[in-house]
Design a protein around this motif. Structure first.
Motif, PDB file in Angstrom:
ATOM      1  N   ASP A 183      -0.689  22.511  -8.137  1.00  0.00           N
ATOM      2  CA  ASP A 183       0.338  22.432  -7.100  1.00  0.00           C
ATOM      3  C   ASP A 183       0.705  20.976  -6.836  1.00  0.00           C
ATOM      4  OD1 ASP A 183       1.995  22.609  -4.906  1.00  0.00           O
ATOM      5  OD2 ASP A 183       0.554  23.677  -3.648  1.00  0.00           O
ATOM      6  N   PRO A 184       1.791  20.485  -7.439  1.00  0.00           N
ATOM      7  CA  PRO A 184       2.177  19.085  -7.244  1.00  0.00           C
ATOM      8  C   PRO A 184       2.562  18.757  -5.803  1.00  0.00           C
ATOM      9  CG  PRO A 184       3.845  20.255  -8.514  1.00  0.00           C
ATOM     10  CD  PRO A 184       2.696  21.189  -8.355  1.00  0.00           C
ATOM     11  N   GLU A 185       2.928  19.755  -5.028  1.00  0.00           N
ATOM     12  CA  GLU A 185       3.329  19.487  -3.645  1.00  0.00           C
ATOM     13  C   GLU A 185       2.158  19.024  -2.785  1.00  0.00           C
ATOM     14  OE1 GLU A 185       6.428  18.946  -2.740  1.00  0.00           O
ATOM     15  OE2 GLU A 185       6.702  19.334  -4.880  1.00  0.00           O
ATOM     16  N   ILE A 186       0.934  19.284  -3.236  1.00  0.00           N
ATOM     17  CA  ILE A 186      -0.223  18.732  -2.526  1.00  0.00           C
ATOM     18  C   ILE A 186      -0.151  17.211  -2.544  1.00  0.00           C
ATOM     19  CG2 ILE A 186      -2.740  18.432  -2.660  1.00  0.00           C
ATOM     20  CD1 ILE A 186      -2.898  21.396  -3.452  1.00  0.00           C
ATOM     21  N   MET A 187       0.262  16.651  -3.659  1.00  0.00           N
ATOM     22  CA  MET A 187       0.412  15.193  -3.746  1.00  0.00           C
ATOM     23  C   MET A 187       1.471  14.708  -2.763  1.00  0.00           C
ATOM     24  SD  MET A 187      -1.690  14.036  -6.143  1.00  0.00           S
ATOM     25  CE  MET A 187      -1.038  12.459  -6.652  1.00  0.00           C
ATOM     26  N   THR A 188       2.560  15.453  -2.649  1.00  0.00           N
ATOM     27  CA  THR A 188       3.643  15.062  -1.748  1.00  0.00           C
ATOM     28  C   THR A 188       3.176  15.103  -0.292  1.00  0.00           C
ATOM     29  OG1 THR A 188       5.249  15.973  -3.310  1.00  0.00           O
ATOM     30  CG2 THR A 188       6.019  15.580  -1.067  1.00  0.00           C
ATOM     31  N   SER A 189       2.580  16.221   0.122  1.00  0.00           N
ATOM     32  CA  SER A 189       2.185  16.357   1.525  1.00  0.00           C
ATOM     33  C   SER A 189       1.044  15.405   1.880  1.00  0.00           C
ATOM     34  CB  SER A 189       1.810  17.802   1.848  1.00  0.00           C
ATOM     35  OG  SER A 189       0.664  18.208   1.114  1.00  0.00           O
ATOM     36  N   GLN A 190       0.074  15.262   0.993  1.00  0.00           N
ATOM     37  CA  GLN A 190      -1.041  14.379   1.289  1.00  0.00           C
ATOM     38  C   GLN A 190      -0.646  12.907   1.191  1.00  0.00           C
ATOM     39  OE1 GLN A 190      -3.977  15.493   2.675  1.00  0.00           O
ATOM     40  NE2 GLN A 190      -2.622  17.276   2.731  1.00  0.00           N
ATOM     41  N   ILE A 235       0.839  -1.203   0.000  1.00  0.00           N
ATOM     42  CA  ILE A 235       0.000   0.000   0.000  1.00  0.00           C
ATOM     43  C   ILE A 235       0.872   1.250   0.000  1.00  0.00           C
ATOM     44  CG2 ILE A 235      -1.809   1.273   1.209  1.00  0.00           C
ATOM     45  CD1 ILE A 235      -2.698  -1.449   2.413  1.00  0.00           C
ATOM     46  N   LYS A 236       1.937   1.230   0.793  1.00  0.00           N
ATOM     47  CA  LYS A 236       2.853   2.376   0.803  1.00  0.00           C
ATOM     48  C   LYS A 236       3.504   2.557  -0.576  1.00  0.00           C
ATOM     49  CE  LYS A 236       3.908   2.543   5.730  1.00  0.00           C
ATOM     50  NZ  LYS A 236       4.962   2.437   6.754  1.00  0.00           N
ATOM     51  N   GLY A 237       3.798   1.459  -1.230  1.00  0.00           N
ATOM     52  CA  GLY A 237       4.350   1.533  -2.589  1.00  0.00           C
ATOM     53  C   GLY A 237       3.364   2.162  -3.564  1.00  0.00           C
ATOM     54  N   LEU A 238       2.086   1.861  -3.369  1.00  0.00           N
ATOM     55  CA  LEU A 238       1.042   2.474  -4.195  1.00  0.00           C
ATOM     56  C   LEU A 238       1.027   3.986  -3.985  1.00  0.00           C
ATOM     57  CD1 LEU A 238      -1.441   2.133  -6.088  1.00  0.00           C
ATOM     58  CD2 LEU A 238      -2.818   1.875  -3.995  1.00  0.00           C
ATOM     59  N   ILE A 239       1.087   4.397  -2.728  1.00  0.00           N
ATOM     60  CA  ILE A 239       1.106   5.836  -2.429  1.00  0.00           C
ATOM     61  C   ILE A 239       2.343   6.487  -3.046  1.00  0.00           C
ATOM     62  CG2 ILE A 239       1.259   7.546  -0.575  1.00  0.00           C
ATOM     63  CD1 ILE A 239      -0.395   5.517   1.148  1.00  0.00           C
ATOM     64  N   GLU A 240       3.483   5.829  -2.949  1.00  0.00           N
ATOM     65  CA  GLU A 240       4.711   6.360  -3.560  1.00  0.00           C
ATOM     66  C   GLU A 240       4.551   6.513  -5.066  1.00  0.00           C
ATOM     67  OE1 GLU A 240       8.158   4.017  -2.510  1.00  0.00           O
ATOM     68  OE2 GLU A 240       7.676   4.145  -0.370  1.00  0.00           O
ATOM     69  N   ALA A 241       3.900   5.556  -5.683  1.00  0.00           N
ATOM     70  CA  ALA A 241       3.667   5.647  -7.135  1.00  0.00           C
ATOM     71  C   ALA A 241       2.771   6.842  -7.446  1.00  0.00           C
ATOM     72  CB  ALA A 241       3.050   4.348  -7.653  1.00  0.00           C
ATOM     73  N   TRP A 242       1.738   7.055  -6.645  1.00  0.00           N
ATOM     74  CA  TRP A 242       0.863   8.210  -6.854  1.00  0.00           C
ATOM     75  C   TRP A 242       1.650   9.506  -6.722  1.00  0.00           C
ATOM     76  CZ3 TRP A 242      -3.409   6.226  -3.031  1.00  0.00           C
ATOM     77  CH2 TRP A 242      -4.201   5.261  -3.673  1.00  0.00           C
ATOM     78  N   VAL A 243       2.449   9.603  -5.663  1.00  0.00           N
ATOM     79  CA  VAL A 243       3.239  10.816  -5.439  1.00  0.00           C
ATOM     80  C   VAL A 243       4.265  10.991  -6.567  1.00  0.00           C
ATOM     81  CG1 VAL A 243       4.891  11.943  -3.882  1.00  0.00           C
ATOM     82  CG2 VAL A 243       2.845  10.837  -2.942  1.00  0.00           C
ATOM     83  N   GLY A 244       4.778   9.891  -7.076  1.00  0.00           N
ATOM     84  CA  GLY A 244       5.732   9.954  -8.180  1.00  0.00           C
ATOM     85  C   GLY A 244       5.126  10.540  -9.453  1.00  0.00           C
ATOM     86  N   GLN A 245       3.809  10.533  -9.552  1.00  0.00           N
ATOM     87  CA  GLN A 245       3.114  11.102 -10.704  1.00  0.00           C
ATOM     88  C   GLN A 245       2.560  12.502 -10.388  1.00  0.00           C
ATOM     89  OE1 GLN A 245       2.720   9.612 -13.853  1.00  0.00           O
ATOM     90  NE2 GLN A 245       4.351   8.358 -13.017  1.00  0.00           N
ATOM     91  N   ARG A 246       3.113  13.163  -9.376  1.00  0.00           N
ATOM     92  CA  ARG A 246       2.549  14.428  -8.891  1.00  0.00           C
ATOM     93  C   ARG A 246       2.514  15.521  -9.951  1.00  0.00           C
ATOM     94  NH1 ARG A 246       7.083  13.349  -6.230  1.00  0.00           N
ATOM     95  NH2 ARG A 246       8.901  14.636  -6.618  1.00  0.00           N
ATOM     96  N   ASP A 247       3.539  15.610 -10.787  1.00  0.00           N
ATOM     97  CA  ASP A 247       3.533  16.663 -11.810  1.00  0.00           C
ATOM     98  C   ASP A 247       2.430  16.423 -12.833  1.00  0.00           C
ATOM     99  OD1 ASP A 247       5.645  18.104 -10.661  1.00  0.00           O
ATOM    100  OD2 ASP A 247       7.140  16.872 -11.700  1.00  0.00           O
ATOM    101  N   LEU A 248       2.258  15.188 -13.215  1.00  0.00           N
ATOM    102  CA  LEU A 248       1.189  14.830 -14.150  1.00  0.00           C
ATOM    103  C   LEU A 248      -0.186  15.072 -13.522  1.00  0.00           C
ATOM    104  CD1 LEU A 248       0.851  13.585 -17.000  1.00  0.00           C
ATOM    105  CD2 LEU A 248       0.701  11.361 -15.883  1.00  0.00           C
ATOM    106  N   ALA A 249      -0.330  14.700 -12.257  1.00  0.00           N
ATOM    107  CA  ALA A 249      -1.608  14.914 -11.558  1.00  0.00           C
ATOM    108  C   ALA A 249      -1.905  16.399 -11.423  1.00  0.00           C
ATOM    109  CB  ALA A 249      -1.584  14.251 -10.187  1.00  0.00           C
TER     110      ALA A 249
END
Length: 195
Positions: A176-183, A90-104
């Motif tokens: 704001d891609p940093e929202i993905m990082t913080s959340q 699950i943590k790996g899934l979250i990391e993958a989501w955060v890794g796509q922060r610029d695209l998101a």
């Protein structure tokens, strides 16, 4: 091997694959209503007239894009399933989501934005297909929470995916891609608090 020397069936499969990948990309970036078949053909580097050979309608391209999203999800969860611990998955899934922060931040969640747009249509078929991709993610996450022995695993899966959809939407709306990082960090802290 150049395209002209490939067997005809291989060339056709390659064109279809390129069109499917291009449909997923362009529909994510532009949305269904603003995307033309010519846009998809250009990104796929396929003559626009050839698109109709593989896909008779734009809706067929939307279905192909949803299939592409489903394939990407299956590939990601397949890689994560190699990890021995469900919590790490699950943590790996979250990391993958955060890794796509610029695209998101630029376009939102590929499947989520498509699901919202398709829901506005009256025919009610393609939105159900988009929902099915999201359901696959919910089922996978629920399985992980179940493997952790946590109560209400399906509700926890909804909380996880809702967190992702929310952070994707806000990152996109605010650019704001940093929202993905913080959340993403908050979701990870939430996971740790469940143990």
């Amino acid at each position: 091997m150049t395209d002209s020397v490939k067997p005809r069936a291989a060339r056709a499969a390659d064109k279809r694959r390129r069109l499917t990948a291009a449909a997923a990309q362009v529909l994510h970036e532009q949305g269904v209503e603003r995307t033309t078949l010519a846009d998809i053909a250009r990104v796929a580097d396929v003559p626009v007239g050839n698109v109709y050979y593989y896909f008779k309608t734009k809706d067929e391209l939307v279905q192909a894009a949803l299939s592409e999203h489903s394939t990407h999800l299956d590939e990601l969860t397949g890689r994560l399933d190699q990890l021995p611990d469900p919590l790490d998955r699950i943590k790996g899934l979250i990391e993958a989501w955060v890794g796509q922060r610029d695209l998101a931040a630029r376009y939102g969640c590929p499947t989520g934005t498509l699901a919202v747009e398709l829901d506005k249509r009256t025919d009610g078929t393609l939105d159900a297909e988009a929902g099915a991709v999201i359901r696959r993610l919910l089922d996978w996450a629920g399985h992980q929470f179940r493997a952790l022995g946590l109560p209400d695993p399906d509700d926890l899966a909804v909380t996880l995916v809702a967190g992702y959809q929310g952070m994707s939407l806000l990152a996109n709306a605010l650019r704001d891609p940093e929202i993905m990082t913080s959340q993403g960090a908050r979701l990870t802290q939430w996971l740790d608090s469940l143990q």
